[in-house]
Design an enzyme around this catalytic site. Sequence first.
Site, PDB file in Angstrom:
ATOM      1  CD  GLU A 199      94.307  57.931 115.302  1.00 50.09           C
ATOM      2  OE1 GLU A 199      94.037  56.962 114.566  1.00 50.09           O
ATOM      3  OE2 GLU A 199      94.143  59.116 114.957  1.00 50.09           O
ATOM      4  NE  ARG A 200      89.329  57.439 117.261  1.00 54.03           N
ATOM      5  CZ  ARG A 200      88.266  57.653 116.506  1.00 54.03           C
ATOM      6  NH1 ARG A 200      87.152  57.010 116.737  1.00 54.03           N
ATOM      7  NH2 ARG A 200      88.313  58.536 115.528  1.00 54.03           N
TER       8      ARG A 200
ATOM      9  CG  PHE B  73      86.991  53.168 116.672  1.00 56.36           C
ATOM     10  CD1 PHE B  73      86.267  52.424 117.599  1.00 56.36           C
ATOM     11  CD2 PHE B  73      86.317  54.141 115.942  1.00 56.36           C
ATOM     12  CE1 PHE B  73      84.905  52.651 117.789  1.00 56.36           C
ATOM     13  CE2 PHE B  73      84.962  54.370 116.125  1.00 56.36           C
ATOM     14  CZ  PHE B  73      84.251  53.618 117.055  1.00 56.36           C
TER      15      PHE B  73
ATOM     16  CE  LYS C  50      96.589  55.481 110.442  1.00 59.14           C
ATOM     17  NZ  LYS C  50      95.780  55.672 111.688  1.00 59.14           N
TER      18      LYS C  50
ATOM     19  CD  GLU D 263      78.556  56.017 110.246  1.00 58.68           C
ATOM     20  OE1 GLU D 263      79.506  56.794 110.010  1.00 58.68           O
ATOM     21  OE2 GLU D 263      78.619  54.800 110.016  1.00 58.68           O
TER      22      GLU D 263
ATOM     23  CB  CYS E 198      80.309  50.144 108.883  1.00 56.57           C
ATOM     24  SG  CYS E 198      80.723  48.496 108.363  1.00 56.57           S
TER      25      CYS E 198
HETATM   26  P1  NAD Z   1      87.912  57.650 110.923  1.00 54.28           P
HETATM   27  O1  NAD Z   1      87.558  58.065 109.554  1.00 54.28           O
HETATM   28  O2  NAD Z   1      87.962  58.675 111.998  1.00 54.28           O
HETATM   29  O3  NAD Z   1      89.352  56.945 110.948  1.00 54.28           O
HETATM   30  C1  NAD Z   1      89.683  55.912 110.045  1.00 54.28           C
HETATM   31  C2  NAD Z   1      91.184  55.947 109.786  1.00 54.28           C
HETATM   32  O4  NAD Z   1      91.528  57.185 109.161  1.00 54.28           O
HETATM   33  C3  NAD Z   1      92.026  55.842 111.059  1.00 54.28           C
HETATM   34  O5  NAD Z   1      93.119  54.995 110.811  1.00 54.28           O
HETATM   35  C4  NAD Z   1      92.458  57.275 111.300  1.00 54.28           C
HETATM   36  O6  NAD Z   1      93.706  57.368 111.942  1.00 54.28           O
HETATM   37  C5  NAD Z   1      92.532  57.863 109.898  1.00 54.28           C
HETATM   38  N1  NAD Z   1      92.226  59.293 109.867  1.00 54.28           N
HETATM   39  C6  NAD Z   1      91.429  59.985 110.721  1.00 54.28           C
HETATM   40  N2  NAD Z   1      91.388  61.286 110.369  1.00 54.28           N
HETATM   41  C7  NAD Z   1      92.164  61.428 109.277  1.00 54.28           C
HETATM   42  C8  NAD Z   1      92.513  62.533 108.437  1.00 54.28           C
HETATM   43  N3  NAD Z   1      92.039  63.748 108.664  1.00 54.28           N
HETATM   44  N4  NAD Z   1      93.321  62.307 107.392  1.00 54.28           N
HETATM   45  C9  NAD Z   1      93.796  61.075 107.138  1.00 54.28           C
HETATM   46  N5  NAD Z   1      93.509  59.994 107.902  1.00 54.28           N
HETATM   47  C10 NAD Z   1      92.701  60.156 108.955  1.00 54.28           C
HETATM   48  O7  NAD Z   1      86.887  56.464 111.322  1.00 54.28           O
HETATM   49  P2  NAD Z   1      86.689  55.763 112.725  1.00 54.28           P
HETATM   50  O8  NAD Z   1      85.992  56.694 113.654  1.00 54.28           O
HETATM   51  O9  NAD Z   1      87.938  55.108 113.173  1.00 54.28           O
HETATM   52  O10 NAD Z   1      85.675  54.589 112.310  1.00 54.28           O
HETATM   53  C11 NAD Z   1      84.303  54.746 112.244  1.00 54.28           C
HETATM   54  C12 NAD Z   1      83.837  55.002 110.824  1.00 54.28           C
HETATM   55  O11 NAD Z   1      84.251  53.932 109.981  1.00 54.28           O
HETATM   56  C13 NAD Z   1      82.321  55.029 110.695  1.00 54.28           C
HETATM   57  O12 NAD Z   1      81.969  56.052 109.802  1.00 54.28           O
HETATM   58  C14 NAD Z   1      81.982  53.669 110.115  1.00 54.28           C
HETATM   59  O13 NAD Z   1      80.777  53.590 109.412  1.00 54.28           O
HETATM   60  C15 NAD Z   1      83.139  53.454 109.215  1.00 54.28           C
HETATM   61  N6  NAD Z   1      83.307  52.052 108.897  1.00 54.28           N
HETATM   62  C16 NAD Z   1      82.986  51.655 107.621  1.00 54.28           C
HETATM   63  C17 NAD Z   1      83.102  50.334 107.274  1.00 54.28           C
HETATM   64  C18 NAD Z   1      82.778  49.885 105.877  1.00 54.28           C
HETATM   65  O14 NAD Z   1      83.211  48.805 105.497  1.00 54.28           O
HETATM   66  N7  NAD Z   1      82.077  50.657 105.084  1.00 54.28           N
HETATM   67  C19 NAD Z   1      83.535  49.389 108.215  1.00 54.28           C
HETATM   68  C20 NAD Z   1      83.855  49.837 109.503  1.00 54.28           C
HETATM   69  C21 NAD Z   1      83.743  51.175 109.818  1.00 54.28           C
END
Ligand code: NAD
Length: 498
Positions: free
Chosen positions: A176-177, A149, A173, A383, A281
């Site tokens: 969804e937020r 998100f 994909k 985190e 991140c």
């Molecule tokens: P998230 O892991 O909750 O969601 C990421 C994606 O995974 C979304 O599209 C979501 O729909 C999907 N998802 C969520 N739960 C799932 C499940 N159980 N099974 C399969 N898919 C699922 O992350 P978020 O809250 O959207 O984003 C924040 C996180 O992303 C933080 O940990 C941040 O550090 C990380 N991030 C990392 C980078 C990087 O390049 N390393 C960059 C941006 C964000």
Amino acid sequence: MREIGHFIGGKHVAGTSGRTSNVFNPATGEVQATVALASVEDLRAAVENAKAAQPKWAATNPQRRARVFFKFVELLNKHMDELATLLSTEHGKTVEDSKGDIVRGLEVCEFVCGIPHLQKGEFTEGAGPAIDMYSMRQAVGIGAGITPFNFPAMIPMWMFAPAIACGNAFILKPSERDPSVPLRLAELMIEAGLPAGILNVVNGDKAAVDAILTDPDIGAVSFVGSTPIARYVYGTAAMNGKRAQCFGGAKNHMIIMPDADMDQAVNALMGAGYGSAGERCMAISVAVPVGEDTANRLVEKLAPKIESLRIGPYTDEKADMGPLVTKEAYTRVNGLIDRGVEQGAKLVVDGRGFKLQGYEDGYFVGGTLFDHVTPDMDIYKTEIFGPVLSVVRAKNYEEALDLPMKHEYGNGVAIYTRDGDAARDFASRINIGMIGINVPIPVPLAYHSFGGWKASSFGDLNQHGSDSIKFWTKTKTITARWPSGIKDGAEFVMPTMK
Ligand code: NAD
């Protein structure tokens, strides 16, 4: 109520699952739209469209593929204000920060305008008698991207721009937020001249992700999000025979040496710790001053700045930061601050209970500062992904270096110093992917590549830069002989160059 669907085969479609999720305005807590959550059939429809369109796109000469991105960059600039506002309404970050989100994606689109050069192969003339050997980089076929998100414009573009420029079809994909900007980007790609079916957006949750991971026609998966899901996606994609690059969470430290310019370091920490309410991140969440005197000077200068942070909705042009993205994030971050207090950290600035007049139901958390944090505390290990900075005091350089070295995550790290020797030693020894020397958020530019180490990244190729061209293509190597006639008959021994 606005209903957000999918974008498949160049058209908006409603989806078939009947399942939806609410999209909130984080500043007010109101539901502003619902987004469809894809079924396996919806994902399959996107794959079928991608499959039909991809061969012709891959056969389009690379200059023509590049021209779509030249035009797309122009459209992004033209629609910048509209896109940034749309992004802020769903994410909550300030409009200026949303523009940064878009521009960092746009820069990767500029980079892939060089695809005719980037995708060139290698050639060896005369590898043997009358033998030439050459390799070419061909599109994987259908790629998929699963995005978080916090950068709903930048990260989708980091994935789809190199994938599509290389001749792949792509299925995105998004989170969804905040799904609206990714859909708008797909519309603009069509306007830029991309054939229908090459970029599809399928909204959804775990069901859509699992459909991607098990689909037999998807060859490569790029994921960015939290570490547990990154690990899951990496393992499941690999088990299903797909290549995967999966980027996870972070806990980025900034080391402040006694000789650092303290004003510069403090300003850097303010932006890197509290910009986007800490939902980056590459945010700095741990400050490590070296020596008691450095620590005291740091905290003394930081505290009043944090207290005077301007927090507001995206409509406040002067706001430094906005709300968190959801109620869950709000509750989680407040809970972690409680935990920090319980475990004995010194709460210097308390952001809990922050209320903004007229936005009482928004997900605002005030800037928070902890001092005397130790590595065994939850606020250090986890985190937080909120506007919370922890100060861990180190006695000397070696102790400071040891902290990020031993942390589970390895995304980014920074050092503030005037000593070139210390900076050089630091860059050489640290086990982290992206290093800032007097730079707080060292996000590499589009023509270098982005990726962390340790639990911040699974897979071996980074995002954008030359790594992205490798990730989205397969190498094919041809050994060709054009003799004047095959004279020597069959050869039964493994051919070698003697
Ligand atoms: P998230 O892991 O909750 O969601 C990421 C994606 O995974 C979304 O599209 C979501 O729909 C999907 N998802 C969520 N739960 C799932 C499940 N159980 N099974 C399969 N898919 C699922 O992350 P978020 O809250 O959207 O984003 C924040 C996180 O992303 C933080 O940990 C941040 O550090 C990380 N991030 C990392 C980078 C990087 O390049 N390393 C960059 C941006 C964000």
